[in-house]
Scaffold this motif. Sequence first.
Motif, PDB file in Angstrom:
ATOM      1  N   LYS A  78       0.811  -1.218   0.000  1.00 22.30           N
ATOM      2  CA  LYS A  78       0.000   0.000   0.000  1.00 22.30           C
ATOM      3  C   LYS A  78       0.843   1.266   0.000  1.00 22.30           C
ATOM      4  O   LYS A  78       0.311   2.353  -0.219  1.00 22.30           O
ATOM      5  N   LYS A 135      -4.515   5.682   7.727  1.00 21.70           N
ATOM      6  CA  LYS A 135      -5.715   5.033   8.265  1.00 21.70           C
ATOM      7  C   LYS A 135      -5.673   3.530   8.008  1.00 21.70           C
ATOM      8  O   LYS A 135      -6.067   2.722   8.861  1.00 21.70           O
ATOM      9  N   MET A 136      -5.208   3.121   6.837  1.00 20.89           N
ATOM     10  CA  MET A 136      -5.088   1.689   6.543  1.00 20.89           C
ATOM     11  C   MET A 136      -4.065   1.029   7.459  1.00 20.89           C
ATOM     12  O   MET A 136      -4.242  -0.128   7.877  1.00 20.89           O
ATOM     13  N   LYS A 137      -3.007   1.722   7.801  1.00 18.54           N
ATOM     14  CA  LYS A 137      -2.015   1.174   8.724  1.00 18.54           C
ATOM     15  C   LYS A 137      -2.600   0.995  10.119  1.00 18.54           C
ATOM     16  O   LYS A 137      -2.314   0.011  10.806  1.00 18.54           O
ATOM     17  N   ARG A 138      -3.424   1.950  10.557  1.00 17.18           N
ATOM     18  CA  ARG A 138      -4.047   1.819  11.873  1.00 17.18           C
ATOM     19  C   ARG A 138      -5.065   0.685  11.906  1.00 17.18           C
ATOM     20  O   ARG A 138      -5.166  -0.049  12.889  1.00 17.18           O
ATOM     21  N   ASP A 139      -5.828   0.521  10.821  1.00 18.85           N
ATOM     22  CA  ASP A 139      -6.845  -0.525  10.787  1.00 18.85           C
ATOM     23  C   ASP A 139      -6.246  -1.915  10.598  1.00 18.85           C
ATOM     24  O   ASP A 139      -6.833  -2.904  11.035  1.00 18.85           O
ATOM     25  N   ASN A 140      -5.113  -1.993   9.944  1.00 18.50           N
ATOM     26  CA  ASN A 140      -4.475  -3.283   9.673  1.00 18.50           C
ATOM     27  C   ASN A 140      -3.024  -3.229  10.133  1.00 18.50           C
ATOM     28  O   ASN A 140      -2.139  -2.838   9.377  1.00 18.50           O
ATOM     29  N   PRO A 141      -2.751  -3.613  11.380  1.00 15.85           N
ATOM     30  CA  PRO A 141      -1.369  -3.538  11.884  1.00 15.85           C
ATOM     31  C   PRO A 141      -0.402  -4.442  11.135  1.00 15.85           C
ATOM     32  O   PRO A 141       0.810  -4.246  11.221  1.00 15.85           O
TER      33      PRO A 141
END
Length: 223
Positions: A78, A135-141
């Motif tokens: 990503k 935001k994608m990093k926070r939702d998917n560690p």
Amino acid sequence: MSFFIDRFNRRKSPIALAAFGAALLYAVIFGVLYALLAEPLYHAVSLGSPTATTVCHTVIIAVIGTAVCCLLFLLKDKRVAPYGFFGLAVVLGMFYAAAILLEGDARSLMLYLITIYGLAPVLVGNAVTWPIYLKMKRDNPALNHRKTIAEELQEAVAKEAAKKSAQSKPSQPPKPAPSQAPEPSGDALFGPQADRSPAVSRSAQEEAMLFYEDDDDEETGDD
């Protein structure tokens, strides 16, 4: 070896090369959009001054181009999408540096063109893609975890072992159907197949002999 492996024993990601390629792709996308949408926007949107109209057109094209470039979020890595816009900002800075080296009116003209057509895509793209990526990093560690060389080797060995075990499983042959003995028929009582059923053959032959003996006795009595 340190050129390919970092100090945590992880394989270095070629993200710099991917970001440079994405930046070139973004430049092509925005260039095509400018070529296709400049004239329709000129007839559709018109403001008080030519500069304001041009800025409005570039912002519209920047928003549309950023939406198209966000399709790179569909990739496995990503980071390519935001890093591409960061690379586009670096390219824009290189153009500014080259324009500053010019003299006189040429420098002013180049700085104006670079600002009008290049600044809006860079600002809009970075302002949109980086919050989405964070935001994608926070939702998917799991996006933050990078595997070490040992973990990658273990996964490769496990996949290879699973593949070999799947190929080495013997295929079970189909079970043969139970054979059924043919039912004795009347034609088999006296013939080549008579030996296969001796009990039935002997009883039939005895009855035939008795039948013929009875016929002979009757004929003798008549005489």
